[in-house]
Design a protein around this motif. Structure first.
Motif, PDB file in Angstrom:
ATOM      1  N   PRO A  26      10.377  65.488  57.397  1.00  0.00           N
ATOM      2  CA  PRO A  26      10.719  64.213  58.052  1.00  0.00           C
ATOM      3  C   PRO A  26      11.157  63.122  57.059  1.00  0.00           C
ATOM      4  O   PRO A  26      12.034  62.319  57.368  1.00  0.00           O
ATOM      5  N   LEU A  27      10.569  63.130  55.878  1.00  0.00           N
ATOM      6  CA  LEU A  27      10.951  62.169  54.850  1.00  0.00           C
ATOM      7  C   LEU A  27      12.298  62.550  54.220  1.00  0.00           C
ATOM      8  O   LEU A  27      13.167  61.691  54.026  1.00  0.00           O
ATOM      9  N   ILE A  28      12.475  63.823  53.918  1.00  0.00           N
ATOM     10  CA  ILE A  28      13.737  64.303  53.325  1.00  0.00           C
ATOM     11  C   ILE A  28      14.910  63.957  54.235  1.00  0.00           C
ATOM     12  O   ILE A  28      15.982  63.548  53.771  1.00  0.00           O
ATOM     13  N   ALA A  29      14.724  64.085  55.553  1.00  0.00           N
ATOM     14  CA  ALA A  29      15.801  63.826  56.516  1.00  0.00           C
ATOM     15  C   ALA A  29      16.305  62.385  56.456  1.00  0.00           C
ATOM     16  O   ALA A  29      17.454  62.111  56.820  1.00  0.00           O
ATOM     17  N   LEU A  30      15.489  61.480  56.007  1.00  0.00           N
ATOM     18  CA  LEU A  30      15.907  60.080  55.895  1.00  0.00           C
ATOM     19  C   LEU A  30      16.967  59.875  54.817  1.00  0.00           C
ATOM     20  O   LEU A  30      17.672  58.868  54.825  1.00  0.00           O
ATOM     21  N   PHE A  31      17.084  60.806  53.880  1.00  0.00           N
ATOM     22  CA  PHE A  31      17.996  60.651  52.759  1.00  0.00           C
ATOM     23  C   PHE A  31      19.340  61.368  52.945  1.00  0.00           C
ATOM     24  O   PHE A  31      20.164  61.367  52.035  1.00  0.00           O
ATOM     25  N   VAL A  32      19.565  61.979  54.097  1.00  0.00           N
ATOM     26  CA  VAL A  32      20.841  62.662  54.347  1.00  0.00           C
ATOM     27  C   VAL A  32      21.955  61.612  54.369  1.00  0.00           C
ATOM     28  O   VAL A  32      21.873  60.617  55.092  1.00  0.00           O
ATOM     29  N   ARG A  33      22.977  61.844  53.565  1.00  0.00           N
ATOM     30  CA  ARG A  33      24.100  60.913  53.469  1.00  0.00           C
ATOM     31  C   ARG A  33      25.029  61.066  54.670  1.00  0.00           C
ATOM     32  O   ARG A  33      24.902  62.008  55.457  1.00  0.00           O
ATOM     33  N   SER A  34      26.003  60.188  54.781  1.00  0.00           N
ATOM     34  CA  SER A  34      26.942  60.214  55.910  1.00  0.00           C
ATOM     35  C   SER A  34      27.804  61.482  55.925  1.00  0.00           C
ATOM     36  O   SER A  34      28.285  61.883  56.973  1.00  0.00           O
ATOM     37  N   ASP A  35      27.961  62.148  54.762  1.00  0.00           N
ATOM     38  CA  ASP A  35      28.736  63.396  54.726  1.00  0.00           C
ATOM     39  C   ASP A  35      27.896  64.610  55.126  1.00  0.00           C
ATOM     40  O   ASP A  35      28.386  65.735  55.142  1.00  0.00           O
ATOM     41  N   GLY A  36      26.604  64.393  55.454  1.00  0.00           N
ATOM     42  CA  GLY A  36      25.742  65.474  55.922  1.00  0.00           C
ATOM     43  C   GLY A  36      24.978  66.186  54.829  1.00  0.00           C
ATOM     44  O   GLY A  36      24.260  67.149  55.106  1.00  0.00           O
ATOM     45  N   TYR A  37      25.106  65.747  53.589  1.00  0.00           N
ATOM     46  CA  TYR A  37      24.420  66.373  52.459  1.00  0.00           C
ATOM     47  C   TYR A  37      23.357  65.442  51.888  1.00  0.00           C
ATOM     48  O   TYR A  37      23.422  64.225  52.054  1.00  0.00           O
ATOM     49  N   LEU A  38      22.394  66.038  51.192  1.00  0.00           N
ATOM     50  CA  LEU A  38      21.378  65.262  50.490  1.00  0.00           C
ATOM     51  C   LEU A  38      21.932  64.784  49.158  1.00  0.00           C
ATOM     52  O   LEU A  38      22.837  65.420  48.582  1.00  0.00           O
ATOM     53  N   PRO A  39      21.388  63.688  48.609  1.00  0.00           N
ATOM     54  CA  PRO A  39      21.805  63.275  47.263  1.00  0.00           C
ATOM     55  C   PRO A  39      21.396  64.326  46.235  1.00  0.00           C
ATOM     56  O   PRO A  39      20.504  65.137  46.470  1.00  0.00           O
ATOM     57  N   ARG A  40      22.043  64.305  45.111  1.00  0.00           N
ATOM     58  CA  ARG A  40      21.842  65.316  44.068  1.00  0.00           C
ATOM     59  C   ARG A  40      20.364  65.455  43.658  1.00  0.00           C
ATOM     60  O   ARG A  40      19.895  66.551  43.401  1.00  0.00           O
ATOM     61  N   TRP A  41      19.627  64.359  43.594  1.00  0.00           N
ATOM     62  CA  TRP A  41      18.232  64.416  43.152  1.00  0.00           C
ATOM     63  C   TRP A  41      17.329  65.122  44.168  1.00  0.00           C
ATOM     64  O   TRP A  41      16.203  65.478  43.844  1.00  0.00           O
ATOM     65  N   LEU A  42      17.823  65.371  45.384  1.00  0.00           N
ATOM     66  CA  LEU A  42      17.072  66.130  46.388  1.00  0.00           C
ATOM     67  C   LEU A  42      17.710  67.496  46.659  1.00  0.00           C
ATOM     68  O   LEU A  42      17.423  68.130  47.667  1.00  0.00           O
TER      69      LEU A  42
END
Length: 193
Positions: A26-42
């Motif tokens: 649930p926390l990881i899902a908050l960091f999904v970018r607008s392109d549908g991917y997670l940032p590099r650090w995740l």
């Protein structure tokens, strides 16, 4: 040969990270970018071959879920720490694959094709790895979905691909209907039917 011996240790490490990914989904899902991917650090939580909405990796999932926070949570639960499993994976140099078990493809969806296989790969440098996979009927119209070792089936698609480690054992996976005709659907039973 050391890869086969080392697999249980790597699988335990991956399993620990999987539990962490499931809890943090649930926390990881908050960091999904607008392109549908997670940032590099995740990225260890990112499925390498798909966005977090599943639309690059699973047409069935994509068709039944719209991109939103809850979909990203569900995708992480479906593919926990896929980036980490990929990182623990292997690359082979001209792999040679041997397979035992059910002839043809086994699978759960969209058509249920029960069976099992054991794959063994050796490459020209002497690296070895294994995969055991099975889909068998279980309870409530569901099926066993087992895959242990490395995702060696990916080598048929691209022998240069990095092959992730895998450890899945779900006795209540969704399954599709049995094929109408064994010959038409390429269905083979492990008992020779």
């Amino acid at each position: 040969m050391w890869l086969v011996v080392l697999w249980p240790l790597l699988a335990l490490l991956d399993l620990g990270f999987t539990v962490l990914a499931m809890l943090l989904a649930p926390l990881i899902a908050l960091f999904v970018r607008s392109d549908g991917y997670l940032p590099r650090w995740l990225w260890w939580f990112q499925t390498p071959d798909s966005r977090m909405d599943g639309c690059n990796g699973d047409a069935n999932f994509c068709a039944t879920h719209r991109p939103c926070w809850w979909t990203y949570v569900l995708w992480q639960w479906r593919n926990p720490c896929a980036g980490f499993s990929h990182w623990l994976g292997l690359v082979f140099d001209r792999p040679m694959i041997r397979q035992w078990g059910t002839a043809g493809e086994i699978g759960r969806l969209p058509v249920f094709r029960p069976g099992w296989h054991f794959r063994w790969v050796v490459d020209v440098r002497g690296r070895r790895a294994f995969e055991f996979a099975a889909t068998w009927p279980s309870l409530f119209g569901r099926c066993w979905n087992i895959r242990i070792g490395y995702k060696l089936g990916n080598l048929y698609r691209d022998p240069t691909e990095r092959i992730p480690i895998v450890h899945r054992c779900n006795p209540l996976s969704k399954r599709g209907p049995l094929p109408d005709s064994p010959a038409k659907a390429g269905f083979f039973t492990p008992w020779g039917g």
